[in-house]
Design an enzyme around this catalytic site. Structure first.
Site, short mmCIF file in Angstrom:
data_model
loop_
_atom_site.label_atom_id
_atom_site.label_comp_id
_atom_site.label_asym_id
_atom_site.label_seq_id
_atom_site.Cartn_x
_atom_site.Cartn_y
_atom_site.Cartn_z
N GLY A 1 0.77 -1.32 -0.11
CA GLY A 1 0.36 -0.09 0.59
C GLY A 1 1.15 1.33 -0.11
O GLY A 1 1.96 1.32 0.98
N HIS B 1 -1.93 7.99 6.88
CA HIS B 1 -0.85 8.52 5.76
C HIS B 1 -1.60 9.64 5.27
O HIS B 1 -1.43 10.77 5.78
CB HIS B 1 -0.47 7.99 5.36
CG HIS B 1 -0.13 7.15 5.32
ND1 HIS B 1 1.59 6.91 5.92
CD2 HIS B 1 0.30 5.50 4.90
CE1 HIS B 1 2.41 5.83 6.17
NE2 HIS B 1 1.38 5.66 5.52
N HIS C 1 -5.08 1.30 7.48
CA HIS C 1 -3.28 1.89 8.33
C HIS C 1 -2.93 3.06 6.19
O HIS C 1 -2.38 4.32 6.61
CB HIS C 1 -1.95 1.05 7.41
CG HIS C 1 -0.75 1.63 7.07
ND1 HIS C 1 0.72 0.93 7.62
CD2 HIS C 1 -0.18 1.84 6.22
CE1 HIS C 1 0.99 1.38 7.92
NE2 HIS C 1 1.27 2.12 6.86
N GLU C 2 -3.12 2.98 5.43
CA GLU C 2 -3.60 3.91 4.77
C GLU C 2 -4.18 5.32 4.67
O GLU C 2 -3.56 6.45 4.50
CB GLU C 2 -3.22 3.47 3.03
CG GLU C 2 -2.68 2.11 2.83
CD GLU C 2 -1.08 2.66 2.73
OE1 GLU C 2 -0.58 3.35 2.88
OE2 GLU C 2 -0.35 1.70 2.95
N CYS D 1 5.69 -0.27 6.74
CA CYS D 1 5.52 1.06 6.01
C CYS D 1 6.52 1.57 5.95
O CYS D 1 7.76 1.12 6.21
CB CYS D 1 5.60 2.44 7.67
SG CYS D 1 4.54 3.60 6.42
N LEU D 2 6.15 1.75 4.56
CA LEU D 2 7.63 1.83 3.30
C LEU D 2 8.53 3.61 4.05
O LEU D 2 9.43 3.90 3.81
CB LEU D 2 7.29 2.23 2.05
CG LEU D 2 6.87 0.93 1.00
CD1 LEU D 2 6.04 1.63 0.28
CD2 LEU D 2 7.47 -0.05 1.04
N GLN E 1 3.44 10.29 1.09
CA GLN E 1 4.08 9.44 1.61
C GLN E 1 5.23 9.78 -0.21
O GLN E 1 6.56 9.75 0.24
CB GLN E 1 4.20 7.24 1.59
CG GLN E 1 3.33 7.26 2.76
CD GLN E 1 3.29 6.42 2.88
OE1 GLN E 1 2.43 5.50 2.14
NE2 GLN E 1 4.13 5.11 2.85
#
Ligand SMILES: [Zn+2]
Length: 168
Positions: free
Chosen positions: A46, A138, A134-135, A92-93, A51
């Site tokens: 994701g 962000h 989660h996304e 997480c990236l 991000q």
């Protein structure tokens, strides 16, 4: 297509609250393509526009094993469908190398738009439900490390700070 640089915690730009998308044009569709390319390359399941330093309510997701089930999530809204929660290890990236347990509702209904502006409704559970939440966090300037204890969070922060200094 091009790979987009991913912001990493504790970059303050990750705390920006994203704006709704109002124009579904070619520029948006190009961004969505670039986000998928960046996400698959990372690799991740994701990615939120936040991000990649674009502060609009856009998310790309693909939780399939084969990486052949892309989901475009624009202007998302979620409703929690069950009381049950799930403890799942998240990464997480933007917080590379760290995986920690987070507890979230495990069944949700998502209402969102695709890259053409068409609205859809999707019921999701388990990994997909966790990933969507989660996304969406962000887009609100929130990270999964915010759910951890202050001690754990500051440890992660100082390790990443160190790594970022070495990179420069
Ligand atoms: Zn993330």
């Amino acid at each position: 297509m091009s790979l987009l640089p991913i912001l990493e915690f504790p970059d303050p730009r990750l705390r920006t609250i994203a704006e709704p998308v109002t124009e579904f044009n070619d520029e948006l569709r190009q961004l969505v393509k670039d986000m998928f390319e960046t996400m698959y390359d990372a690799p991740g399941i994701g990615l939120a526009a936040t991000q990649v330093n674009v502060h609009q309510r856009i998310i790309t997701i693909d939780t399939s094993e084969e990486k052949d089930n892309p989901l475009v999530v624009i202007n998302p809204q979620i409703e929690v469908l069950a009381e049950e929660t799930e403890r799942m290890q998240e990464g997480c990236l933007s917080v590379p190398g760290f995986y920690e347990d987070v507890v979230r509702p495990n069944k949700i209904r998502l209402t969102a738009q695709n890259e053409l502006g068409e609205e859809y409704v999707l019921e999701a559970d388990d990994l997909l439900a966790v990933c969507i939440q989660h996304e969406i966090d962000h887009l609100e300037g929130k990270l999964f490390v915010d759910y951890l204890s202050p001690l754990k969070r500051s440890r992660i922060r100082s390790k990443l700070d160190k790594l970022h200094r070495q990179k420069v």
